[in-house]
Design a protein around this motif. Structure first.
Motif, PDB file in Angstrom:
ATOM      1  N   VAL A  65      -8.840 -23.880  28.442  1.00  0.00           N
ATOM      2  CA  VAL A  65      -8.535 -24.128  29.843  1.00  0.00           C
ATOM      3  C   VAL A  65      -7.177 -23.518  30.139  1.00  0.00           C
ATOM      4  O   VAL A  65      -6.176 -23.928  29.530  1.00  0.00           O
ATOM      5  N   GLU A  66      -7.142 -22.549  31.032  1.00  0.00           N
ATOM      6  CA  GLU A  66      -5.887 -21.883  31.402  1.00  0.00           C
ATOM      7  C   GLU A  66      -5.140 -21.460  30.144  1.00  0.00           C
ATOM      8  O   GLU A  66      -5.619 -20.632  29.399  1.00  0.00           O
ATOM      9  N   ASP A  67      -3.980 -22.066  29.857  1.00  0.00           N
ATOM     10  CA  ASP A  67      -3.178 -21.628  28.720  1.00  0.00           C
ATOM     11  C   ASP A  67      -3.150 -22.647  27.578  1.00  0.00           C
ATOM     12  O   ASP A  67      -2.235 -22.666  26.773  1.00  0.00           O
ATOM     13  N   TYR A  68      -4.170 -23.500  27.503  1.00  0.00           N
ATOM     14  CA  TYR A  68      -4.215 -24.505  26.433  1.00  0.00           C
ATOM     15  C   TYR A  68      -5.669 -24.800  26.062  1.00  0.00           C
ATOM     16  O   TYR A  68      -6.606 -24.387  26.741  1.00  0.00           O
ATOM     17  N   THR A 100      -8.303 -19.752  17.340  1.00  0.00           N
ATOM     18  CA  THR A 100      -8.677 -19.039  18.567  1.00  0.00           C
ATOM     19  C   THR A 100      -7.466 -18.737  19.445  1.00  0.00           C
ATOM     20  O   THR A 100      -7.630 -18.253  20.557  1.00  0.00           O
ATOM     21  N   GLY A 101      -6.257 -19.046  18.950  1.00  0.00           N
ATOM     22  CA  GLY A 101      -5.041 -18.635  19.631  1.00  0.00           C
ATOM     23  C   GLY A 101      -4.376 -19.656  20.530  1.00  0.00           C
ATOM     24  O   GLY A 101      -3.394 -19.332  21.206  1.00  0.00           O
ATOM     25  N   ALA A 102      -4.862 -20.880  20.555  1.00  0.00           N
ATOM     26  CA  ALA A 102      -4.238 -21.899  21.405  1.00  0.00           C
ATOM     27  C   ALA A 102      -2.838 -22.222  20.882  1.00  0.00           C
ATOM     28  O   ALA A 102      -2.618 -22.308  19.678  1.00  0.00           O
ATOM     29  N   LYS A 103      -1.908 -22.415  21.784  1.00  0.00           N
ATOM     30  CA  LYS A 103      -0.537 -22.801  21.436  1.00  0.00           C
ATOM     31  C   LYS A 103      -0.304 -24.283  21.678  1.00  0.00           C
ATOM     32  O   LYS A 103       0.675 -24.854  21.211  1.00  0.00           O
ATOM     33  N   LYS A 104      -1.234 -24.906  22.435  1.00  0.00           N
ATOM     34  CA  LYS A 104      -1.123 -26.312  22.781  1.00  0.00           C
ATOM     35  C   LYS A 104      -2.536 -26.847  22.989  1.00  0.00           C
ATOM     36  O   LYS A 104      -3.421 -26.133  23.449  1.00  0.00           O
TER      37      LYS A 104
END
Length: 143
Positions: A65-68, A100-104
């Motif tokens: 979702v968006e950036d997380y 998968t690259g999530a930061k949060k």
């Protein structure tokens, strides 16, 4: 126990079965609130936790979702709670989020489960709110 990423209809139905037992039957969440537009194989990544006899005992899903990453619908059958099952399921979903690259990652936790998620490293980010008539708080964790 092992966590499996859902890749076919059989495993997807196993995930839905666990969710219906825990949320609909046990917690009295209306089925039309439990099953939503993300309950399709191409809308979210679903996971099933199997016991040593290869029976499904837990489920959860993950969405970008968006950036997380958003972790949702985490549930374990009553007989398997308090033995590390939930932690194993969450650890595997968090590992997938990182891969998968999530930061949060974020989730909405039922208030009784806050200590469980806090032990995993999540922090509360909201006041209490109701979801399907059940008290929740939003939580997140930096990866």
């Amino acid at each position: 126990m092992k966590v499996v990423k859902v890749t076919n209809e059989e495993k997807f139905q196993a995930a839905l079965k666990i969710r219906k037992i825990v949320f609909v039957q046990e917690q009295q969440v209306p089925i039309e609130e439990e099953i939503d537009q993300y309950d399709q194989l191409n809308q979210a990544t679903h996971f099933v936790l199997y016991n040593d006899e290869n029976e499904p005992i837990g489920a959860g899903r993950y969405r970008e979702v968006e950036d997380y990453g958003k972790i949702e619908r985490i549930c374990i059958l009553a007989n398997y709670r308090k033995n590390g099952s939930g932690k194993q399921l969450m650890d595997d979903i968090i590992r997938y989020a990182k891969e998968t690259g999530a930061k949060k990652v974020k989730l909405n936790a039922q208030t009784h489960a806050l200590p469980f998620y806090e032990k995993l490293g999540f922090t509360v980010t909201s006041d209490e709110f109701l979801d399907a008539g059940i008290p929740h708080k939003a939580m997140e964790m930096e990866l």
